[in-house]
Design an enzyme around this catalytic site. Structure first.
Site, PDB file in Angstrom:
ATOM      1  CB  SER A   1      33.238  51.140  33.749  1.00 51.90           C
ATOM      2  OG  SER A   1      32.626  50.694  34.939  1.00 51.90           O
TER       3      SER A   1
ATOM      4  CD  GLU B   1      38.993  45.833  38.764  1.00 51.41           C
ATOM      5  OE1 GLU B   1      38.349  46.738  39.342  1.00 51.41           O
ATOM      6  OE2 GLU B   1      39.364  44.780  39.321  1.00 51.41           O
TER       7      GLU B   1
ATOM      8  CE1 TYR C   1      50.253  51.580  41.781  1.00 53.18           C
ATOM      9  CE2 TYR C   1      49.901  50.741  43.995  1.00 53.18           C
ATOM     10  CZ  TYR C   1      50.606  51.530  43.116  1.00 53.18           C
ATOM     11  OH  TYR C   1      51.662  52.277  43.563  1.00 53.18           O
TER      12      TYR C   1
ATOM     13  CG  ASP D   1      43.471  43.371  49.811  1.00 54.40           C
ATOM     14  OD1 ASP D   1      42.662  43.807  50.658  1.00 54.40           O
ATOM     15  OD2 ASP D   1      43.132  42.906  48.712  1.00 54.40           O
TER      16      ASP D   1
ATOM     17  CG  PHE E   1      38.928  37.068  45.153  1.00 62.67           C
ATOM     18  CD1 PHE E   1      40.141  37.556  45.600  1.00 62.67           C
ATOM     19  CD2 PHE E   1      37.946  37.982  44.788  1.00 62.67           C
ATOM     20  CE1 PHE E   1      40.379  38.919  45.682  1.00 62.67           C
ATOM     21  CE2 PHE E   1      38.168  39.344  44.867  1.00 62.67           C
ATOM     22  CZ  PHE E   1      39.399  39.812  45.318  1.00 62.67           C
TER      23      PHE E   1
ATOM     24  CG  HIS F   1      33.386  48.430  37.420  1.00 62.23           C
ATOM     25  ND1 HIS F   1      34.097  49.314  36.632  1.00 62.23           N
ATOM     26  CD2 HIS F   1      34.318  47.691  38.081  1.00 62.23           C
ATOM     27  CE1 HIS F   1      35.389  49.138  36.812  1.00 62.23           C
ATOM     28  NE2 HIS F   1      35.553  48.153  37.683  1.00 62.23           N
TER      29      HIS F   1
ATOM     30  NE  ARG G   1      40.423  33.923  30.595  1.00 57.46           N
ATOM     31  CZ  ARG G   1      41.157  33.210  29.750  1.00 57.46           C
ATOM     32  NH1 ARG G   1      40.816  33.161  28.474  1.00 57.46           N
ATOM     33  NH2 ARG G   1      42.202  32.534  30.168  1.00 57.46           N
TER      34      ARG G   1
END
Length: 298
Positions: free
Chosen positions: A16, A18, A50, A110, A220, A270, A276
């Site tokens: 999968s 994202e 989102y 967040d 991050f 995932h 990209r």
């Protein structure tokens, strides 16, 4: 570690991806080019993120609805509790159901002020991802994926706290967990062992982050509670002005990680694509996941 790659049946993996909503026409073109590139690999689903405070809500909905209407890819829409009342979130869930979407990635989200600041629920909103999962389940028979953190959520005291949170989400109706990204496979396997020892049986899918930009990823990771091992920093050292070599190193690192997981029995991945396709496509190729057209022609 034994080399079991020759024993893998071709395409014997669930993949999968994202994506995130683009901000410019150029980024939108790149997004749909990436989707077109990866679609022939027949992913289990693709998810669309989102933004904090619902900042990308309309763009997320439009992408998910277009995927459902114009492709044979199963889309999964991210949904958070941030800055929205329950009735507003419930309406979004019903809109997704009406658009043919049957998979939601339910997250607390967040704070709009960013990772590391205190989450404050909307006065009339869902207070946690567990409540959100329960609310989604009350509306329809969705597949519900949730997040989990092999190295601990930034707000957790211990890994046991994270496992408690995961169990609560499962009890509320979650059907799959996707991990925060990690770079050392032992981190994932230790967490998986602890989850299984507790009787947690749902799939816990490793989230894989091919490193497109090391400094950005490291920053991050620090905010999200994921460690950046010294060996990884060393591999990218001195390459700030050498994007070509950086991409080659990124491909090697991601391939090494995924193949190591596969050799130890992992069959579902995932990928956080950063919109990209090339690195992810190459890794899937190494796993034996090939375009359907290629397999049909063989």
């Amino acid at each position: 570690m034994s080399d079991n790659r020759s024993l893998w049946p071709p395409g014997h993996f669930d993949i999968s991806y994202e994506f995130f909503p683009p901000k410019t026409p150029e980024m939108e073109a790149q997004l749909w080019d990436s989707i077109a590139r990866l679609a022939p690999l027949k992913p289990k689903f693709v998810s669309v993120t989102y933004g904090a405070g619902g900042s990308t809500r309309e763009r997320t909905h439009n992408i998910v609805a277009r995927l459902a209407a114009e492709t044979d890819i199963l889309p999964a829409a991210h949904l958070t509790c941030v800055s929205a009342a329950r009735e507003e979130i419930d309406e979004i869930v019903r809109d997704y159901r009406n658009a043919g979407v049957r998979h939601i990635v339910a997250l607390r989200g967040d704070p709009p002020t960013g990772v590391g600041t205190k989450f404050e629920p909307h006065p009339r909103g869902y207070r946690s991802s567990t409540e959100l999962v329960r609310g989604i389940r009350a509306i329809g028979d969705f597949e519900i994926s949730v997040s989990t953190y092999p190295e601990g959520h930034p707000e957790s005291r211990t890994i046991d706290d994270d496992l408690d949170a995961l169990e609560a989400k499962i009890d509320a109706g979650a059907t799959r967990a996707i991990t925060q990204f990690f770079f050392e496979n032992d981190v994932y396997f230790r967490f998986l062992d602890k989850a299984r020892a507790r009787g947690i049986k749902i799939p816990i899918v490793p989230g894989i982050m091919p490193v497109q930009n090391f400094k950005q990823t490291a920053n991050f990771a620090r905010k999200a509670g994921a460690s950046v091992p010294d060996w990884l920093a060393h591999r990218f050292e001195g390459l700030d002005d050498d994007p070509v070599t950086r991409r080659l190193i990124a491909a090697a690192v991601a391939a090494e990680q995924v193949l190591g997981l596969a050799e130890n029995g992992v069959r579902e991945f995932h990928f956080y694509t950063n919109n990209r396709a090339d690195l992810v496509f190459a890794i899937c190729h190494l796993l034996g996941v090939r375009p359907v057209t290629e397999k049909a022609a063989a």
